[in-house]
Enzyme design. Structure first.
Site, PDB file in Angstrom:
ATOM      1  N   HIS A   5       0.844  -1.208   0.000  1.00  0.00           N
ATOM      2  CA  HIS A   5       0.000   0.000   0.000  1.00  0.00           C
ATOM      3  C   HIS A   5       0.875   1.252   0.000  1.00  0.00           C
ATOM      4  CE1 HIS A   5      -3.409  -2.361   1.920  1.00  0.00           C
ATOM      5  NE2 HIS A   5      -2.374  -3.063   2.348  1.00  0.00           N
TER       6      HIS A   5
ATOM      7  N   THR B 262       0.429   5.254   1.824  1.00  0.00           N
ATOM      8  CA  THR B 262      -0.374   5.775   2.942  1.00  0.00           C
ATOM      9  C   THR B 262      -1.202   6.998   2.580  1.00  0.00           C
ATOM     10  OG1 THR B 262       1.436   7.190   3.662  1.00  0.00           O
ATOM     11  CG2 THR B 262       1.301   4.999   4.658  1.00  0.00           C
TER      12      THR B 262
ATOM     13  N   GLU C 292       2.570  -0.859   4.533  1.00  0.00           N
ATOM     14  CA  GLU C 292       2.223   0.507   4.122  1.00  0.00           C
ATOM     15  C   GLU C 292       3.524   1.279   3.872  1.00  0.00           C
ATOM     16  OE1 GLU C 292      -0.596   2.157   3.588  1.00  0.00           O
ATOM     17  OE2 GLU C 292      -2.196   1.007   4.576  1.00  0.00           O
TER      18      GLU C 292
ATOM     19  N   HIS D  72      -2.618  -3.333  -3.268  1.00  0.00           N
ATOM     20  CA  HIS D  72      -3.971  -3.219  -2.723  1.00  0.00           C
ATOM     21  C   HIS D  72      -4.997  -3.096  -3.861  1.00  0.00           C
ATOM     22  CE1 HIS D  72      -6.653  -1.234   0.599  1.00  0.00           C
ATOM     23  NE2 HIS D  72      -7.069  -2.421   0.260  1.00  0.00           N
TER      24      HIS D  72
HETATM   25 ZN    ZN Z   1      -4.134   0.367   0.622  1.00  0.00          ZN
END
Ligand code: ZN
Length: 271
Positions: free
Chosen positions: A42, A44, A106, A153
């Site tokens: 991911h 952030t 993340e 993601h």
């Molecule tokens: Zn994400």
């Protein structure tokens, strides 16, 4: 009063006689596997202080947070043995709710901003990737994670997520042996074929689903299908990720979903 005293006595006695379960740990089942089967990457969208605040104080969380400091490093916010809340409603092949079976990483990165010239995406400093790859290798080795299970993601939730975006350097992960990259020669050969005739929506939807994406099988290039194509293009062909079907995208899909033909034993290459 007497009744209450008696009830208290019974309660006390039962507390004292709680038995310890007898567990024999000398046998081990053959049919088992690590809980962790996926790594989900991911960005952030927030700076480091805000990312820390959100990921430590709110319900959303991740196992690791990679900083964007001059010398990037990781925070381990959730123990790998426990579930973090980073994936949300998600799908990959037959798996759903990937929080259960994944490790979430993340990366501090602003994501994108809108400008009059269009959407501007933020690159990932090489120093971050230089930290990320060794961690990925370590996690992959410990849980025996398949290359096709290292995902963004947006790949497990293509209808609502864009992260880690088109500038995440998936190619570097491929060069590090972490993910599979489509063979350039096979792609070039297939591309010539598909430039003659582009496959239809049914073909694209079936191939995207075979690769792993949750893809509607509607037979038309609807918005949901385009969102899946965008996720695929962001990863494998980030120079154009408009979600439109084209020969190169078709070639990349065909190569990724079809194993390379193996030369029969004893075959001799004709020069
Ligand atoms: Zn994400």
């Amino acid at each position: 009063m007497k009744k209450i005293a008696l009830a208290l006595l019974v309660a006390l006695l039962s507390a004292c006689t709680t038995t310890v379960p007898q567990i024999d740990r000398s046998l081990t089942a053959r049919g088992q596997s690590p809980r962790v089967k996926f790594i989900i990457i991911h960005y952030t969208v927030s700076d480091l202080p805000r990312s820390i605040k959100i990921l430590t104080e709110q319900e959303v969380s991740s196992h690791y947070l990679l900083t964007d400091t001059a010398r990037p490093s990781f925070y381990a916010l959730v123990d790998e043995s426990r579930q973090a809340n980073h994936a949300g409603v998600s799908n990959w092949k037959t798996y759903t709710q990937l929080n259960v079976s994944s490790i979430g990483i993340e990366i501090v990165n602003p994501g994108f901003t809108e400008s009059p010239q269009g959407r501007i995406w933020y690159p990932f400093p090489q120093a971050q990737i230089d930290q990320l790859i060794p961690l990925l290798k370590d996690i992959v080795a410990r849980y025996n994670i398949s290359p096709e299970n290292i995902l963004g993601h947006n790949e497990i939730a293509p209808q609502r997520k864009q992260d880690p975006g088109p500038l995440f350097p998936w190619r570097q992960l491929a060069d590090a042996g972490l993910i599979v990259w489509p063979d350039a020669n096979r792609v070039a050969a297939q591309r010539v074929v598909y430039e003659q005739m582009l496959p239809d929506a049914v073909w694209f939807q079936q191939k995207l689903a075979k690769h792993g994406y949750a893809t509607p099988q509607t037979g038309v290039f609807d918005e949901a299908t385009r969102n899946v194509l965008i996720a695929f293009q962001m990863k494998y062909r980030n120079t154009r990720f408009d979600g439109m079907p084209d020969a190169e995208t078709a070639a990349l899909l065909e190569v990724l979903t079809t194993p390379a033909p193996v030369a029969p034993a004893g075959a001799v290459a004709i020069k």
